[in-house]
Write an enzyme that holds these catalytic residues in place. Structure first.
Site, PDB file in Angstrom:
ATOM      1  N   GLU A  64       0.834  -1.209   0.000  1.00 35.94           N
ATOM      2  CA  GLU A  64       0.000   0.000   0.000  1.00 35.94           C
ATOM      3  C   GLU A  64       0.868   1.259   0.000  1.00 35.94           C
ATOM      4  OE1 GLU A  64      -2.838  -0.570  -0.829  1.00 35.94           O
ATOM      5  OE2 GLU A  64      -3.007  -2.654  -0.220  1.00 35.94           O
TER       6      GLU A  64
ATOM      7  N   HIS B  55       1.767   2.095  -3.574  1.00 40.09           N
ATOM      8  CA  HIS B  55       0.703   2.865  -4.246  1.00 40.09           C
ATOM      9  C   HIS B  55       0.754   4.319  -3.779  1.00 40.09           C
ATOM     10  CE1 HIS B  55      -1.389  -0.309  -6.305  1.00 40.09           C
ATOM     11  NE2 HIS B  55      -1.720  -0.970  -5.205  1.00 40.09           N
TER      12      HIS B  55
ATOM     13  N   ILE C  14     -14.380 -12.335 -13.922  1.00 42.52           N
ATOM     14  CA  ILE C  14     -14.553 -12.029 -15.353  1.00 42.52           C
ATOM     15  C   ILE C  14     -16.022 -11.958 -15.783  1.00 42.52           C
ATOM     16  CG2 ILE C  14     -12.285 -13.004 -15.878  1.00 42.52           C
ATOM     17  CD1 ILE C  14     -13.741 -15.294 -17.333  1.00 42.52           C
ATOM     18  N   PHE C  15     -16.939 -12.531 -14.981  1.00 42.08           N
ATOM     19  CA  PHE C  15     -18.356 -12.478 -15.386  1.00 42.08           C
ATOM     20  C   PHE C  15     -19.180 -11.504 -14.564  1.00 42.08           C
ATOM     21  CE2 PHE C  15     -17.069 -16.768 -16.891  1.00 42.08           C
ATOM     22  CZ  PHE C  15     -17.192 -16.491 -18.242  1.00 42.08           C
TER      23      PHE C  15
ATOM     24  N   GLY D  92     -14.688  -6.449 -13.004  1.00 45.85           N
ATOM     25  CA  GLY D  92     -14.144  -5.671 -14.111  1.00 45.85           C
ATOM     26  C   GLY D  92     -12.984  -6.353 -14.822  1.00 45.85           C
ATOM     27  N   TYR D  93     -12.802  -7.642 -14.596  1.00 42.40           N
ATOM     28  CA  TYR D  93     -11.602  -8.296 -15.106  1.00 42.40           C
ATOM     29  C   TYR D  93     -11.785  -9.027 -16.429  1.00 42.40           C
ATOM     30  CZ  TYR D  93      -8.665  -7.279 -11.094  1.00 42.40           C
ATOM     31  OH  TYR D  93      -7.902  -6.633 -10.150  1.00 42.40           O
TER      32      TYR D  93
HETATM   33 ZN   LIG Z   1      -2.374  -2.969  -5.073  1.00 43.10          ZN
END
Ligand SMILES: [Zn+2]
Length: 750
Positions: A537, A540, A669-670, A673-674
């Site tokens: 973290e 980021h 995936i379904f 958002g992947y």
């Molecule tokens: Zn991350």
């Protein structure tokens, strides 16, 4: 929420563009009535950035609408949410309407107002979202739920504005374009692309069809996740016989007895005597597969798990088929051949071929290691005298855990004593100071926080000017704080959204972890995983804080492609495995002794345990996802499950059971958002490992070389944010395109 989705959420703030003058007027009026907190701050920008509420009752306005400095966490209450957001949205809607009525196709006339509007919404609504994560209450949740639909409607309206879209196109085609720099071009191109992808460029029947597809897809995604949830909930076993729970640790028994009391109508259940309730939820399932000696129960559990949501009313198979068809149709409407091409058009990876070849390279490197992993645990199982016949799917996790215990086991308790949180944080900041030529100063108490445990830290550059700050909320608080760890933007670097003309507003990050809290007088003692999470973290956070981009729509983590956004975070994780770092952040809670070599060696060895098998599993997911969204013809004879089996022939050392319906619960995936993006996990690991290997090549012991490379990393990856294409940024640091060799080497697969 995971850090990943937090980043994705932060990035979606980009879609929430807005502007307003009243805010500035109100802020200026209020400024006269406010007292700057008399800090030891020499430079003026700090005083302005960290303006504080005075405590003499000037709070006549709603604190959620007070956008000077940082959110006023000491004043914001649930009852402020609805009136504040309502007023804000009403302002923003008026402003947006005015903007649409008279579009001026210039940077100042169009993009800046949109940035300001988005900033106002993300400042107030972001504070609400943040409090929901770290200081949840029924009242706050109700208030958020009440306003959320209106926020979504407003965001959609902006994202699909025909007038704005045409204004952006006019900018790109007119004289204005020549006036803008490369970063501005990238911002506008991104806005045009996002608008296009929301169907704005379509007309007539095409647009109607697009909207119908978007609506049906959203409904299918919700139905898909609900089916998975319901199917998971529908399975449970009440275990009443001690022989059924042999091998399970005390923590599992506690949890299972609690679940029996709460959900299973067994109010007298205890950890010692049962009954114990076994479910398909991860905290119940995973330990059972790892430790449960009862093989037939493991089998039952495994079979139920891989066939979730594949039967009757909860069957996701038809949803999968329909979703894939709709996605293909949507991609074609937008001018792409497949959904994978649409997905990759917004990512760092250039095209499907490039991703395919990377995944294939990793597969070839891993497959023999994975075969060997299986052979090793098979040998252990056979030699144990506690196993008969061939190893089956439900045996693998169990025997892998036995082998891990045999080889690498260290007690977390033993390890934790070496990592008191204050020591770890000091060590982490010292590492970042050394690498990136910055200075940190604890500034607790100098800004309002939502809980007394929250740390406030300022960041300075070499000349002593403050450049950023972060708020770190380290400990788990199950009653009010969401699990997981994440980084989010509090405010981002931006000239347009600054209070001081010509001077950028300084970026401030939220870093949220859920580590073990202190007990009594003893500090929080961190597990190694908690340390890795904190480093992640923080990585980021560094990209958010050390940005040098002044355009708010491309500073920090904004405008960074999804498959590149985990580069700084995973890069920092690599440092946690480096001996000098780990020694530097360790100090026994009682003796102050650094971590002993033997423990360090076990940590490092455990990192590569079954790495081939882990890699292959992720490749199986990534390749299946890509195949389904690219080669696969959703209207043809081959089903999605046929595709899964076909891909598994190359990416699994034990083929799935014939009834395996894993795809029916592949929510990433379904329902997430992947879609055609699962590969991003591996893609970002390649980038981060390769970036770290630059330091390894220069020599991690070589202070000067490490310092120079640290500066270079700061000047490229951390400073440039979303202002340049991520491939260019990476090459500016590494001097060449990314290569997967370092990832394979770190995983012991070279
Ligand atoms: Zn991350």
């Amino acid at each position: 929420m995971t850090s990943e989705s937090a980043v994705a959420k932060a990035a979606t703030h980009l879609d929430e563009k807005s502007f307003n003058n009243r805010r500035n007027n109100r802020r200026n009026n209020r400024r006269k009535n406010r007292t700057p907190r008399s800090l030891v701050l020499a430079d003026e920008s700090l005083e302005i950035l960290f303006w504080m509420n005075d405590s003499n009752g000037q709070q006549d306005d709603n604190p959620l609408l007070d956008m000077s400095g940082l959110p006023k966490f000491d004043c914001i209450q649930a009852e402020h949410v609805v009136p504040a957001i309502r007023e804000l949205l009403s302002d923003l809607e008026g402003d947006f309407q005015a903007l649409e009525d008279d579009v001026v196709p210039t940077w100042e006339g169009l993009v800046e107002p949109l940035e300001r509007m988005g900033d106002r919404l993300s400042f107030s609504w972001g504070a609400v979202g943040h409090l929901l994560g770290v200081k949840n209450s029924d009242a706050m949740r109700e208030a958020e739920e009440e306003m959320q639909p209106s926020v979504v409607v407003f965001s959609l309206r902006q994202g699909q504005s025909q007038a704005v879209y045409e204004g952006l196109l006019a900018m790109r085609e007119g004289d204005e374009w020549g006036r803008l720099d490369a970063c501005q071009h990238r911002i506008v191109e991104g806005m045009i692309r996002d608008a296009k992808h929301s169907g704005v460029g379509l007309a007539g029947e095409d647009q109607e069809r697009f909207n119908a597809i978007a609506e049906e897809s959203a409904q299918l995604a919700t139905k898909f996740s609900n089916n998975v949830l319901d199917a998971t909930k529908a399975f449970s076993l009440m275990l009443t016989d001690e022989v059924e729970v042999v091998g399970l640790p005390e923590s599992w028994r506690d949890l299972a007895a609690q679940s029996a009391r709460e959900e299973g109508d067994a109010e007298n259940a205890t950890a010692q005597t049962g009954p114990w309730r076994l479910t398909l939820d991860h905290p119940s399932l995973q330990p059972f597969l790892e430790h449960g000696k009862n093989r037939s129960l493991r089998e039952k559990l495994y079979r139920s798990y891989v066939t979730r949501a594949s039967e009757g009313e909860l069957d996701n198979a038809p949803i999968i088929a329909r979703t894939l068809q709709l996605k293909r149709e949507m991609a074609k409407l937008l001018g792409y051949d497949t959904f994978a091409e649409l997905s990759l058009s917004t990512k760092m990876a250039e095209n499907v071929g490039v991703v395919d070849s990377l995944l294939e390279k990793l597969r070839v490197a891993s497959i023999d290691f994975a075969k060997n992993d299986l052979a090793e645990i098979e040998a252990l199982a056979n030699a144990s005298g506690n196993h008969e016949g061939a190893l089956r799917h439900w045996d693998i996790t169990y025997w892998a855990e036995r082998l891990r215990e045999q080889r690498y086991d260290y007690s977390e308790e033993e390890l934790r004593s070496y990592f008191p949180f204050p020591k770890v944080l000091d060590g982490l900041l010292a590492l970042a100071e050394r690498l990136f030529d910055v200075k940190f100063a604890y500034a607790d108490g100098e800004t309002p926080v939502w809980h007394p445990d929250v740390r406030f830290v300022r960041v300075f550059d070499r000349s002593g000017d403050q450049i950023a700050a972060f708020l770190l909320d380290p400990y788990s608080r199950p009653s009010e704080k969401r699990g997981g760890a994440w980084m989010d933007e509090c405010v981002g670097r931006s000239t347009v959204c600054s209070d001081v003309p010509g001077q950028a507003r300084l970026p401030v990050a939220y870093l949220v972890c859920n580590q073990t809290p202190p007990v009594g007088d003893s500090p929080s003692l961190m597990t190694f995983q908690e340390i890795e999470t904190l480093f992640h973290e923080f990585g980021h956070g560094l990209q958010h804080m050390l940005t040098r981009v002044d355009h708010g729509l491309a500073s920090g983590i904004r405008n960074v492609e999804w498959d590149a956004v985990e580069l700084p975070s995973q890069f920092m994780e690599n440092w946690a495995y480096y001996k000098q770092t780990l020694l530097g952040i360790s100090g026994h809670v009682e003796t102050g002794e650094p971590l002993p070599d033997a423990l360090y060696d076990k940590i490092v060895a455990a990192r590569t345990y079954r790495a081939g098998s882990m890699m292959l599993r992720q490749l199986n997911f990534g390749m299946t996802d890509l195949e389904l969204h690219h080669q696969h013809d959703p209207t043809g004879d081959e089903s999605a499950f046929d595709v899964q089996r076909r891909v598994s022939e190359r990416t699994a050392v034990m083929q799935p059971l014939p009834e395996d319906r894993f795809l029916c619960s592949f929510g990433h995936i379904f329902a997430g958002g992947y879609s055609a993006g699962y590969y991003s996990y591996k893609w970002a690991e390649v980038l981060s490992a390769d970036a770290f290997s630059a330091f390894e090549e220069a020599g991690l012991e070589d202070e000067v070389a490490v310092r120079d490379l640290g500066r270079k990393f700061r000047d490229t990856v951390l400073a440039l944010g979303g202002s340049q294409a991520p491939g260019e940024v990476f090459e500016a640091f590494r001097g060449r395109a990314p290569q997967p060799d370092a990832l394979l080497r770190h995983a012991g697969l070279a």
